[in-house]
Every structure is written in structure tokens, then in C-alpha cells.
Design an enzyme around this catalytic site. Sequence first.
Site, PDB file in Angstrom:
ATOM      1  CB  CYS A 164      38.756  37.094  44.357  1.00 40.01           C
ATOM      2  SG  CYS A 164      37.509  36.743  45.620  1.00 40.01           S
ATOM      3  CB  CYS A 341      32.479  39.535  46.335  1.00 38.69           C
ATOM      4  SG  CYS A 341      33.910  39.199  47.390  1.00 38.69           S
TER       5      CYS A 341
END
Length: 397
Positions: A164, A341
Site C-alpha cells: 500500500c 489506492c
Amino acid sequence: MSDEAHYEVVIVGGGSAGISVAARLAALPNPPSIAIIEPSDKHYYQPIWTLVGGGVFPKEISEREEADFIPFGVTWIREKVASFEPERDAITTESGKTLRYDDLVVAIGIHVDWDGVPGLRESLGRDGVTSNYSYETVDYTWKLIDGFEGGNALFTFPATSVKCAGAPQKIMYLAEEHFRRKHVRDRSKVLYMSATASIFGIPKYRAALERIVAEREIEGRYEQNLVELRPSSREAVFRHLKTDEETVLKYEMIHVTPPQGPPPVVAESPLANDAGWVEVDDHTLQHVRHPNVWSSGDCSSLPVSKTGAAVRKQVPVLVENLIARREGRPPTASYDGYASCPLVTGRGKVVLAEFGYGGEIMESFPFDQAEERYSMYALKAYGLPNLYWHGMLRGRV
């Protein structure tokens, strides 16, 4: 179990990719025999840790029992893998057991190197040093943010791959917003110390984030890699990636994204490429040298952001192609590099970045996702966790 056993499919790793693959295979009308190797008894939805660190949720919301997600009929082997031996279609566990397979799925995740920065491990979780990359310290992040009275607040991004890639800056936006809410922003300096060349790799979203950073007077310093913490003096040492010049900064709080890389058991195996990742085809997810080996998620060589959203798109491709191989057909399913994201820029605000190979924009909604929206925050905070627990891990989406 004896010291040697055979399964038609062995899955290494019980995280998001491994469980999702197991769930899809176990749901087939005539499922193969499946074993999943995973030592942990807990399963975590790690994307929510940003909001835990930002004071929105308690960390317990992210935790479930691993046993609740092992699909019916799948054998759970609660061990770690010690070695891969693809030349004889076998793996060995740390206790010395040998598992043979027809097909192997490697979904072991990424190695978080808490020892990669001198001074980090011994100071983590106290004296102003925290990280959302650990369940043990994510609630300390909020304690630091909520108790901040001014000074330097540093947020780092290492010179490695990370899971991430947006997470290091998401917590920064939540912290800066809270500093304003508590009326300490005027005596606070917020610095984003990143080893990356810019704030985000995709131009459309980079432009939006650069505007947000400028509006909030956040200082971004790039190509700066954290190389040492000096907890006794509350100093962080950064080295410029091109000039090797070192900068020492004092901090009242520092959120560290630790260096990350391929798990050593993978990097040291015949499955690895030169960088240590499981070497698979970018589109089929099939190993380039061992056709009965597959990989999805953070440990794979796929040139994409290491996110749960990417895994959700990879797994159906992997399973379809694995089934095709077992039936004697060539793989036809193709992964397009999709990753997502949800960039939290404050409470109730998200920029939802969606993109594929080559930086192609792959947005899901009929509006400009580079704008901050509450609807995308609601998706991040409430929609995606439910999709994960009840859809993805059950093999439904």
C-alpha cells in the site's frame, strides 16, 4: 500427518491472496485436494490500519480468527515453509515435513524489515516513534497524533517496495488535519520524507495531491531515505539517494514506514528472480520457468502496487489459468495490472486512484476520482472492509 504428503494444490500463505485462491478452488464442483500453509492464528484487514492510526476505529476491528476463513475441505497446515524445491514439486516445512503438489500457489506476502533502520526496532511504540504497519503499534500512532503539542512531525517512505504505497502519506493527512482541529498547527511542521521521486507515480493523482500538500503547507522532501533513528536525542537521519548527503532532523513524532522486500525463504529459492520475488508472467501469473507454480500478491514479481485491490483482480485470473493447466488447456485469462489506492486526505475525504499497467487510468465511477469525495471515503471505511471479509475471502468477488 506423516513426514510426507501429497495434495493436488498447495497454497503457501493464508493472507488475502492465499485464502481467496483457496476459497475459489474449494467452491468448484469437483475441487482438488488443497492444503494451505499458514502459521498465524489471526487474520488482519490491514488497509483499515490507516483509519485506526487516525483515531477513527479501534484496532480490534481489523482482527479475525484465521480459522474462520479456511474454506471447508481445505487442510490447514499451521507451519512456516523452510524451502521450495520446484524441480521435484515439493516444499519442506520448518518441522521437516515434505509436501508434494501438482500445482503450487505462492502467496506468502512481503517481508517487513523492522531491523532495516538502526534504532527503529528498539524505539518503536514509544518516545514518539510509531508505525501503522504493525498491529501492536497502530493505536500508538493515534496517541501521538492526539497528544501532539507542536514541533516536527515526520512521515517516511523507504527506498524499497512497500505494501500500500499510499499508506505512508494517508496518515500524514489525517495527522495534519487533527493538528488544525486541536489548534496546534501553527506551531507544527509536517514533513513528508520520501525516498520516492515525487508524491505519487500516476500524473493525474500526483497533480491532485501536490495541490493538497501545497494548500495544507506540508513540506515534501523527496529522494530522502531514512537510514537511522537516534531515539535518545529524538533525531532521524536521512540520506539523499543521489547525492548521499545526510540530513539530521529533530522530531516530536515520527511515523516510520519500514523497509520491505521479498520474504527470505522466497528470495533464496529457485522460484525467485534477481530481485528476490516469485518470477511470474505479468499477465497469466504463471511462473516463467516452472509451469505448475503460480503467485499472487505482494511476493510476486508483478510490476504493480502491492495492494489488496490488486490481489482481488489477480486471483480470478490465477485460478482460471490454474484450472486450465490442470485440464490440459493453455492459460487464457489475463491480468491487466489493475491496482487501486483510496488516498485518505482527511476524515470524510478520499481521492480514489485506480490504474493499470503503464499508468493507464482505470476508474470505476462516472466522475473525476482525483477530487476529494465523502462517497469514496465511505467506500474505504465501510464498503471495502465488508467486501473483503464477506466477498473476497469467500471467493465471491
